[in-house]
Design an enzyme around this catalytic site. Structure first.
Site: not given
Length: 106
Positions: A9-11
């Site tokens: 999960v990233c931005s």
């Protein structure tokens, strides 16, 4: 060894796509059957609801969300950790894969 499902999960889900490619290559090189994918933080809940995720790794840029994800994962038994900044910065797929596998194995 059964198939491992690793969610990053990233931005926005885009900056980790190169890391996913490198992790998948490392898994293939080691003969590990893995589904590795990246999503933006806003899509994480949908993926957790529809996929059988074995481990969730947060990109360093969303480390501030760790508490929120710990709460979401508490009843699911899914391990969670932030990707090491050095490994993320150098796109070291092998090290990040190993981090994920260690969390899965407990």
């Amino acid at each position: 060894m059964s198939k491992k499902t690793i969610m990053l999960v990233c931005s926005a889900g885009m900056s980790t796509s190169m890391l996913v490619t490198k992790m998948q290559q490392a898994a293939d090189d080691q003969g590990i059957d893995a589904e590795i994918f990246a999503v933006g933080a806003s899509d994480a809940d949908n993926n957790l609801a529809t996929k059988d995720v074995d481990v969730l790794l947060l990109g360093p840029q969303v480390r501030f969300m760790k508490g929120q994800f710990e709460a979401k994962l508490a009843d699911k038994g899914i391990p969670l950790e932030v990707i090491e900044m050095k490994d993320y910065g150098t796109m070291n797929g092998k090290n990040v894969l190993n981090q994920a596998l260690e969390l899965i194995e407990g």
